[in-house]
Design an enzyme around this catalytic site. Structure first.
Site, PDB file in Angstrom:
ATOM      1  N   HIS A 193       0.853  -1.184   0.000  1.00  0.00           N
ATOM      2  CA  HIS A 193       0.000   0.000   0.000  1.00  0.00           C
ATOM      3  C   HIS A 193       0.888   1.233   0.000  1.00  0.00           C
ATOM      4  CE1 HIS A 193      -3.104   2.847   1.100  1.00  0.00           C
ATOM      5  NE2 HIS A 193      -3.960   1.929   0.707  1.00  0.00           N
ATOM      6  N   ASP A 239      -8.143  -4.813  -0.658  1.00  0.00           N
ATOM      7  CA  ASP A 239      -8.594  -5.502  -1.866  1.00  0.00           C
ATOM      8  C   ASP A 239      -8.285  -6.988  -1.870  1.00  0.00           C
ATOM      9  OD1 ASP A 239      -9.769  -3.414  -3.279  1.00  0.00           O
ATOM     10  OD2 ASP A 239      -7.797  -2.588  -3.672  1.00  0.00           O
TER      11      ASP A 239
HETATM   12  N1  ACO Z   1       4.225  -7.578  -4.945  1.00  0.00           N
HETATM   13  C1  ACO Z   1       5.582  -7.708  -5.046  1.00  0.00           C
HETATM   14  N2  ACO Z   1       6.442  -6.684  -4.846  1.00  0.00           N
HETATM   15  C2  ACO Z   1       5.915  -5.495  -4.507  1.00  0.00           C
HETATM   16  C3  ACO Z   1       4.515  -5.293  -4.387  1.00  0.00           C
HETATM   17  C4  ACO Z   1       3.664  -6.388  -4.610  1.00  0.00           C
HETATM   18  N3  ACO Z   1       2.336  -6.259  -4.499  1.00  0.00           N
HETATM   19  N4  ACO Z   1       4.268  -4.006  -4.081  1.00  0.00           N
HETATM   20  C5  ACO Z   1       5.461  -3.406  -3.988  1.00  0.00           C
HETATM   21  N5  ACO Z   1       6.462  -4.300  -4.249  1.00  0.00           N
HETATM   22  C6  ACO Z   1       7.915  -4.065  -4.173  1.00  0.00           C
HETATM   23  C7  ACO Z   1       8.407  -3.206  -5.334  1.00  0.00           C
HETATM   24  O1  ACO Z   1       8.810  -3.999  -6.428  1.00  0.00           O
HETATM   25  C8  ACO Z   1       9.537  -2.460  -4.677  1.00  0.00           C
HETATM   26  O2  ACO Z   1      10.640  -3.355  -4.563  1.00  0.00           O
HETATM   27  P1  ACO Z   1      12.157  -2.790  -4.675  1.00  0.00           P
HETATM   28  O3  ACO Z   1      12.304  -1.901  -3.474  1.00  0.00           O
HETATM   29  O4  ACO Z   1      13.007  -4.004  -4.654  1.00  0.00           O
HETATM   30  O5  ACO Z   1      12.223  -2.014  -5.955  1.00  0.00           O
HETATM   31  C9  ACO Z   1       9.047  -2.210  -3.246  1.00  0.00           C
HETATM   32  O6  ACO Z   1       8.123  -3.288  -2.988  1.00  0.00           O
HETATM   33  C10 ACO Z   1       8.342  -0.886  -3.081  1.00  0.00           C
HETATM   34  O7  ACO Z   1       7.388  -0.757  -4.122  1.00  0.00           O
HETATM   35  P2  ACO Z   1       6.713   0.587  -4.563  1.00  0.00           P
HETATM   36  O8  ACO Z   1       6.041   0.434  -5.885  1.00  0.00           O
HETATM   37  O9  ACO Z   1       7.697   1.709  -4.405  1.00  0.00           O
HETATM   38  O10 ACO Z   1       5.622   0.755  -3.453  1.00  0.00           O
HETATM   39  P3  ACO Z   1       4.522   1.841  -3.461  1.00  0.00           P
HETATM   40  O11 ACO Z   1       4.259   2.114  -2.024  1.00  0.00           O
HETATM   41  O12 ACO Z   1       4.825   2.976  -4.331  1.00  0.00           O
HETATM   42  O13 ACO Z   1       3.290   1.086  -4.166  1.00  0.00           O
HETATM   43  C11 ACO Z   1       1.338  -0.135  -4.489  1.00  0.00           C
HETATM   44  C12 ACO Z   1       2.146   0.753  -3.526  1.00  0.00           C
HETATM   45  C13 ACO Z   1       1.096   0.565  -5.817  1.00  0.00           C
HETATM   46  C14 ACO Z   1      -0.035  -0.351  -3.813  1.00  0.00           C
HETATM   47  C15 ACO Z   1       2.083  -1.470  -4.686  1.00  0.00           C
HETATM   48  O14 ACO Z   1       2.346  -2.078  -3.451  1.00  0.00           O
HETATM   49  C16 ACO Z   1       1.334  -2.422  -5.611  1.00  0.00           C
HETATM   50  O15 ACO Z   1       1.467  -2.334  -6.820  1.00  0.00           O
HETATM   51  N6  ACO Z   1       0.523  -3.360  -5.022  1.00  0.00           N
HETATM   52  C17 ACO Z   1      -0.285  -4.255  -5.816  1.00  0.00           C
HETATM   53  C18 ACO Z   1      -1.511  -3.522  -6.316  1.00  0.00           C
HETATM   54  C19 ACO Z   1      -2.546  -3.311  -5.229  1.00  0.00           C
HETATM   55  O16 ACO Z   1      -2.853  -4.185  -4.465  1.00  0.00           O
HETATM   56  N7  ACO Z   1      -3.115  -2.084  -5.206  1.00  0.00           N
HETATM   57  C20 ACO Z   1      -4.185  -1.736  -4.274  1.00  0.00           C
HETATM   58  C21 ACO Z   1      -3.778  -0.621  -3.397  1.00  0.00           C
HETATM   59  S1  ACO Z   1      -5.029  -0.361  -2.170  1.00  0.00           S
HETATM   60  C22 ACO Z   1      -6.218   0.566  -2.937  1.00  0.00           C
HETATM   61  O17 ACO Z   1      -6.024   1.274  -3.881  1.00  0.00           O
HETATM   62  C23 ACO Z   1      -7.552   0.437  -2.366  1.00  0.00           C
END
Ligand code: ACO
Length: 432
Positions: free
Chosen positions: A309, A366
């Site tokens: 998140h 979600d």
């Molecule tokens: N699965 C695997 N790896 C992940 C995931 C995931 N779901 N989410 C983040 N990471 C990793 C990234 O690859 C990154 O790794 P690194 O540091 O080695 O490069 C690290 O975790 C940080 O990721 P960011 O993208 O910088 O995290 P951010 O906080 O910007 O993104 C987000 C948050 C978009 C929600 C992300 O976690 C994601 O894509 N999750 C899956 C989609 C999802 O469930 N979205 C719903 C959000 S809740 C809502 O809108 C109601």
């Protein structure tokens, strides 16, 4: 004595005011920085930028805290329902019995959608995205209510109570209409005597010969799903509502923009992405082990959907509540969903895995909401439209804050230009 931050730049010092919220959140006010120094604050994606002051929702992502108007989400989920929480979010206080009754009546009176609007729907191919249909119907509402949607804050605020009820009540009816249309089913009119969620289930699932029989557990679960989505601070779609609203656009136009922002898979579309992921794991005969290994590759296309998140870096309190509700509903309905087993396995494995632990990746709301909606009978392509119904009180309350802020100004961020520097135009016949 108000606190000040001191920025030292090019041998000069710039004092910047420090702001503090009621829960102790601190911010450095950079509004005067560019005029004083020529510098802007750079924060791609606004992850560290406060775009407004707000009285609606408090969120502490490090500690998994979510409160609406001061009330913890756990208490609202336990004691309240969607309509009451919507009132709280919009008006700032829990309603007294008379206010609750009046609000309920206002919603009921405004539940039918104008007959002409069916034509808007019928202009869409039946396989079109339900979110595109919903956004289009919402953006058409000002045409039916020109006196409530004048694009003049003063006038629109005078009619706010009616516009708010129309938005919440009709968005629910529109979602049911979209479901019926995309499934080739005749539209079902709302009934005045039914509570909000039962009326939605009636419009979705009644057929011409047999009215939908309300099931208490299903209504309760739907109420909870909507309530848990009711507001969530400055997320992508709510910020969009505020941004569009800041141009003095009316409430319906601003909500329509929010619905478009919500449609993306990294935001509201994540519940669909979760179900697609669970289904493909199931279809491939994987128990989740192979998928978890692939999710650790860092590739965006292989992420464990429903995990992580943008602001919760400990746990999402809504995910805990919805996870328990999911178990309860499926047990009560006697449903043994293989996707729930896979989800549990994924959660268990990820919460023990170094990759997810170090990156603070936990289940978000979600992760289980799709399984609940599937148990209720909502098809996957409609999931995000239910999220939009749930989020409507948040959009409305945030629009109202923007519209009623006497010091408000149009949202207009700046950028760091990284493109070509000035060059001279080359006529077409001289270009290679
Ligand atoms: N699965 C695997 N790896 C992940 C995931 C995931 N779901 N989410 C983040 N990471 C990793 C990234 O690859 C990154 O790794 P690194 O540091 O080695 O490069 C690290 O975790 C940080 O990721 P960011 O993208 O910088 O995290 P951010 O906080 O910007 O993104 C987000 C948050 C978009 C929600 C992300 O976690 C994601 O894509 N999750 C899956 C989609 C999802 O469930 N979205 C719903 C959000 S809740 C809502 O809108 C109601």
């Amino acid at each position: 004595m108000p606190k000040t931050a001191l920025l030292k730049l090019d041998e000069k010092e710039y004092p910047l005011p420090v702001l503090e919220g009621t829960e102790g959140e601190k911010a450095i006010d950079t509004r005067t920085l560019r005029a004083a120094s020529g510098y802007i604050a750079y924060d791609q994606g606004y992850g560290n930028t406060g775009s407004c002051e707000s009285n609606i929702t408090y969120l502490d992502g490090e500690n998994g805290v979510l409160r609406h108007r001061g009330y913890p989400i756990e208490q609202l989920a336990h004691y309240s329902d969607f309509v009451e929480t919507a009132y709280l979010i919009i008006y700032g206080e829990l309603p007294n019995p008379a206010q609750r009754k009046e609000f309920g009546q206002r919603l009921r009176r405004n539940s039918p959608v104008e007959m002409q609007m069916q034509k808007i729907l019928e202009g869409f191919p039946t396989a079109a995205s339900p979110m595109a249909m919903l956004s289009a119907m919402m953006s058409a509402l000002p045409a039916y209510y020109p006196e409530l949607a004048t694009n003049n804050f003063e006038k629109d605020l005078r009619n706010f109570d009616m516009a708010a009820a129309i938005a919440i009540s009709k968005i629910r009816t529109m979602v049911a209409m979209i479901y019926r249309y995309t499934h080739g089913l005749p539209f079902v009119f709302p009934k005045r005597d039914l509570p909000f969620c039962d009326n939605f289930l009636h419009m979705m699932f009644s057929d011409p010969y047999q009215d939908y029989e309300p099931v208490a557990e299903v209504s309760k679960a739907l109420n909870l799903v909507l309530l848990l989505h009711a507001d969530h601070e400055q997320n992508c779609s709510t910020s969009t509502v505020r941004m569009v609203g800041s141009s003095a656009a009316n409430l319906f136009a601003s909500i329509s923009a929010g619905i478009s922002a919500l449609s993306g898979p990294l935001h509201g579309g994540a519940n669909v992405a979760v179900m697609q992921m669970l289904q493909s794991i199931h279809d491939e005969g994987d128990d989740g082990t192979r998928f978890i290994a692939a999710a650790k590759s860092g590739s965006k296309s292989k992420r464990l959907m429903g995990f992580g998140h943008a602001v919760y870096k400990n746990f999402d309190p809504r995910a805990r509540i919805i996870g328990e509700a999911c178990d309860t509903l499926l047990k009560r309905l006697g449903i043994d969903d293989p996707l729930l087993h896979i989800a549990k396995k994924l959660e268990e494995a990820a919460l023990k895995d170094e990759y997810f632990i170090t990156r603070k990746l936990y289940p978000n709301v979600d992760f289980y909401s799709g399984i609940i909606m599937r148990a209720i009978g909502v098809p996957m392509n409609m999931f995000t439209t239910l999220f939009a119904i749930g989020r409507s009180p948040g959009y409305i309350a945030n629009w109202r804050e923007v519209a009623s802020n006497p010091k408000g100004r149009i949202y207009r961020p700046r950028q760091i230009y990284m493109g070509a520097t000035q060059r001279d135009y080359v006529p077409l016949n001289q270009r290679t």
